[in-house]
Design a protein around this motif. Sequence first.
Motif, PDB file in Angstrom:
ATOM      1  N   THR A  40       0.832  -1.212   0.000  1.00 21.37           N
ATOM      2  CA  THR A  40       0.000   0.000   0.000  1.00 21.37           C
ATOM      3  C   THR A  40       0.859   1.251   0.000  1.00 21.37           C
ATOM      4  OG1 THR A  40      -1.755  -1.161   1.212  1.00 21.37           O
ATOM      5  CG2 THR A  40      -1.805   1.248   1.240  1.00 21.37           C
ATOM      6  N   VAL A  41       1.859   1.284   0.881  1.00 21.34           N
ATOM      7  CA  VAL A  41       2.756   2.444   0.961  1.00 21.34           C
ATOM      8  C   VAL A  41       3.480   2.654  -0.364  1.00 21.34           C
ATOM      9  CG1 VAL A  41       4.854   3.326   2.053  1.00 21.34           C
ATOM     10  CG2 VAL A  41       3.068   2.292   3.455  1.00 21.34           C
ATOM     11  N   THR A  42       3.966   1.569  -0.951  1.00 22.41           N
ATOM     12  CA  THR A  42       4.726   1.672  -2.198  1.00 22.41           C
ATOM     13  C   THR A  42       3.850   2.142  -3.345  1.00 22.41           C
ATOM     14  OG1 THR A  42       6.203  -0.098  -1.475  1.00 22.41           O
ATOM     15  CG2 THR A  42       6.178   0.411  -3.820  1.00 22.41           C
ATOM     16  N   LEU A  43       2.633   1.629  -3.444  1.00 24.52           N
ATOM     17  CA  LEU A  43       1.737   2.036  -4.530  1.00 24.52           C
ATOM     18  C   LEU A  43       1.366   3.506  -4.413  1.00 24.52           C
ATOM     19  CD1 LEU A  43      -0.604  -1.094  -4.799  1.00 24.52           C
ATOM     20  CD2 LEU A  43       1.143  -0.350  -6.431  1.00 24.52           C
ATOM     21  N   ILE A  44       1.115   3.971  -3.182  1.00 23.42           N
ATOM     22  CA  ILE A  44       0.831   5.401  -2.990  1.00 23.42           C
ATOM     23  C   ILE A  44       2.028   6.233  -3.422  1.00 23.42           C
ATOM     24  CG2 ILE A  44       0.400   7.195  -1.257  1.00 23.42           C
ATOM     25  CD1 ILE A  44      -1.192   5.123   0.332  1.00 23.42           C
ATOM     26  N   ILE A 113       4.748  29.784  13.469  1.00 19.08           N
ATOM     27  CA  ILE A 113       4.098  28.490  13.254  1.00 19.08           C
ATOM     28  C   ILE A 113       4.948  27.400  13.883  1.00 19.08           C
ATOM     29  CG2 ILE A 113       3.253  26.849  11.529  1.00 19.08           C
ATOM     30  CD1 ILE A 113       2.932  29.182   9.603  1.00 19.08           C
ATOM     31  N   ASP A 114       4.324  26.592  14.705  1.00 16.70           N
ATOM     32  CA  ASP A 114       5.020  25.478  15.347  1.00 16.70           C
ATOM     33  C   ASP A 114       4.852  24.245  14.466  1.00 16.70           C
ATOM     34  OD1 ASP A 114       6.363  23.893  17.093  1.00 16.70           O
ATOM     35  OD2 ASP A 114       4.699  23.669  18.525  1.00 16.70           O
ATOM     36  N   GLY A 115       5.861  23.956  13.661  1.00 12.56           N
ATOM     37  CA  GLY A 115       5.767  22.851  12.717  1.00 12.56           C
ATOM     38  C   GLY A 115       5.872  21.495  13.388  1.00 12.56           C
ATOM     39  N   PRO A 116       5.296  20.477  12.792  1.00 13.77           N
ATOM     40  CA  PRO A 116       5.361  19.128  13.363  1.00 13.77           C
ATOM     41  C   PRO A 116       6.693  18.456  13.045  1.00 13.77           C
ATOM     42  CG  PRO A 116       4.164  19.070  11.302  1.00 13.77           C
ATOM     43  CD  PRO A 116       4.516  20.515  11.546  1.00 13.77           C
ATOM     44  N   GLY A 117       6.881  17.284  13.589  1.00  9.92           N
ATOM     45  CA  GLY A 117       8.021  16.463  13.194  1.00  9.92           C
ATOM     46  C   GLY A 117       7.646  15.731  11.924  1.00  9.92           C
ATOM     47  N   PRO A 122       3.238   9.771  11.306  1.00  6.31           N
ATOM     48  CA  PRO A 122       2.739   8.848  10.274  1.00  6.31           C
ATOM     49  C   PRO A 122       1.960   9.540   9.161  1.00  6.31           C
ATOM     50  CG  PRO A 122       2.321   7.975  12.478  1.00  6.31           C
ATOM     51  CD  PRO A 122       2.785   9.397  12.653  1.00  6.31           C
ATOM     52  N   SER A 123       1.370  10.694   9.457  1.00  4.76           N
ATOM     53  CA  SER A 123       0.549  11.376   8.464  1.00  4.76           C
ATOM     54  C   SER A 123       1.362  12.188   7.461  1.00  4.76           C
ATOM     55  CB  SER A 123      -0.459  12.302   9.167  1.00  4.76           C
ATOM     56  OG  SER A 123       0.225  13.286   9.940  1.00  4.76           O
ATOM     57  N   THR A 124       2.629  12.478   7.773  1.00  2.03           N
ATOM     58  CA  THR A 124       3.434  13.322   6.886  1.00  2.03           C
ATOM     59  C   THR A 124       4.747  12.675   6.438  1.00  2.03           C
ATOM     60  OG1 THR A 124       4.448  14.392   8.820  1.00  2.03           O
ATOM     61  CG2 THR A 124       2.505  15.467   7.850  1.00  2.03           C
ATOM     62  N   ALA A 125       5.145  11.589   7.059  1.00  2.00           N
ATOM     63  CA  ALA A 125       6.457  10.995   6.749  1.00  2.00           C
ATOM     64  C   ALA A 125       6.561  10.585   5.282  1.00  2.00           C
ATOM     65  CB  ALA A 125       6.705   9.786   7.653  1.00  2.00           C
ATOM     66  N   LEU A 126       5.538   9.928   4.774  1.00  2.00           N
ATOM     67  CA  LEU A 126       5.585   9.491   3.373  1.00  2.00           C
ATOM     68  C   LEU A 126       5.600  10.680   2.425  1.00  2.00           C
ATOM     69  CD1 LEU A 126       5.576   7.190   1.345  1.00  2.00           C
ATOM     70  CD2 LEU A 126       3.083   7.155   1.470  1.00  2.00           C
ATOM     71  N   SER A 211       5.115   3.887  12.477  1.00  2.00           N
ATOM     72  CA  SER A 211       3.909   3.062  12.243  1.00  2.00           C
ATOM     73  C   SER A 211       3.886   2.496  10.829  1.00  2.00           C
ATOM     74  CB  SER A 211       2.644   3.885  12.518  1.00  2.00           C
ATOM     75  OG  SER A 211       2.629   4.375  13.834  1.00  2.00           O
ATOM     76  N   ASP A 212       5.047   2.112  10.318  1.00  2.00           N
ATOM     77  CA  ASP A 212       5.177   1.523   8.974  1.00  2.00           C
ATOM     78  C   ASP A 212       4.711   2.460   7.860  1.00  2.00           C
ATOM     79  OD1 ASP A 212       6.237  -0.773   9.994  1.00  2.00           O
ATOM     80  OD2 ASP A 212       4.388  -1.943   9.900  1.00  2.00           O
ATOM     81  N   SER A 213       4.683   3.764   8.125  1.00  2.00           N
ATOM     82  CA  SER A 213       4.211   4.714   7.112  1.00  2.00           C
ATOM     83  C   SER A 213       5.204   4.897   5.977  1.00  2.00           C
ATOM     84  CB  SER A 213       3.914   6.073   7.759  1.00  2.00           C
ATOM     85  OG  SER A 213       5.080   6.611   8.364  1.00  2.00           O
ATOM     86  N   THR A 214       6.474   4.513   6.186  1.00  2.00           N
ATOM     87  CA  THR A 214       7.473   4.588   5.120  1.00  2.00           C
ATOM     88  C   THR A 214       8.050   3.201   4.813  1.00  2.00           C
ATOM     89  OG1 THR A 214       9.250   5.063   6.704  1.00  2.00           O
ATOM     90  CG2 THR A 214       8.106   6.961   5.725  1.00  2.00           C
ATOM     91  N   LEU A 215       7.262   2.178   5.079  1.00  2.00           N
ATOM     92  CA  LEU A 215       7.716   0.814   4.841  1.00  2.00           C
ATOM     93  C   LEU A 215       7.586   0.477   3.357  1.00  2.00           C
ATOM     94  CD1 LEU A 215       8.747  -1.822   6.178  1.00  2.00           C
ATOM     95  CD2 LEU A 215       6.357  -2.551   6.336  1.00  2.00           C
ATOM     96  N   PHE A 216       8.572   0.899   2.570  1.00  2.00           N
ATOM     97  CA  PHE A 216       8.583   0.565   1.153  1.00  2.00           C
ATOM     98  C   PHE A 216       8.725  -0.949   0.987  1.00  2.00           C
ATOM     99  CE2 PHE A 216      10.276   4.845  -0.673  1.00  2.00           C
ATOM    100  CZ  PHE A 216       9.139   5.467  -0.174  1.00  2.00           C
TER     101      PHE A 216
END
Length: 264
Positions: A40-44, A113-117, A122-126, A211-216
């Motif tokens: 799923t991560v790779t296809l996205i 602006i206090d930016g996130p990491g 998980p919502s922005t890493a990919l 959370s496996d968000s960048t698990l290619f």
Amino acid sequence: MLMSLYLSFTDYNLLSNANFTGLDNIQHMLNDDRLAKSLTVTLIYVFVSTPIQLAFALGLAVVLDRGLRGLSLYRSIFYLPSLLGSSVAVAVLWKRVFGVDGLVNQFLAVFGIDGPGWISSPSTALSTLILLHVWTFGAPMVIFLAGLRQIPREFYEAASVDGASRWQQFRTITVPMLSPIVFFNLVLGLIGAFQSFTQAFVVSDGRGGPSDSTLFYTLYLYQQGFVNFNMGYASALAWLLLLIIALFTAINFWVSKFWVFYDN
């Protein structure tokens, strides 16, 4: 390749002899949740980053094709990220740029602006890896630029005489005549994106998180083969990746007959 094909039907841990297990690895694939997540991560990643990268490369090539001074310099500068984009050094730099105290958040802090990491969420890493892939637009841009130089200028002059706007010229002349180049870049881009590994490995410290968000897919294959020592299963995963790439390449070739035009 033949050895890896054989190993895909075995239980092999690199330290002892391979034991033939038949279709056990395939059976394991069907029940492997992390495999499904990596797909799923790779296809996205592939189907978001590749079109954006090609669109950006084509747009910039069109701008550069208008006869800018120092074209060779611009071409070299824009091509440089393609040479560095898959390197460990750039991935490390990207990790620092989008870290909690990275350059992006330092810039946002100027405006209160206090930016996130970015790479730890998980919502922005990919998204950061997609941005890195788009940034390496130099190779397709140079190919697009070469293709644009082959389109006869008489076509544009005739269209201008007929009152066609630049957008109409781009849509009716540039895109159809450049379609074989678009197809070429699309096929290579998809294959390269499916094989992406270094960026995700460095940014996530080899874990594919958060959370496996960048698990290619390639990263999961690496984990199975060289972390868990499941080389038999890793070989099966490698052959599955080959089949996936072959499938999408075949689909591209079949669909190309509807939109790619060759000058005979």
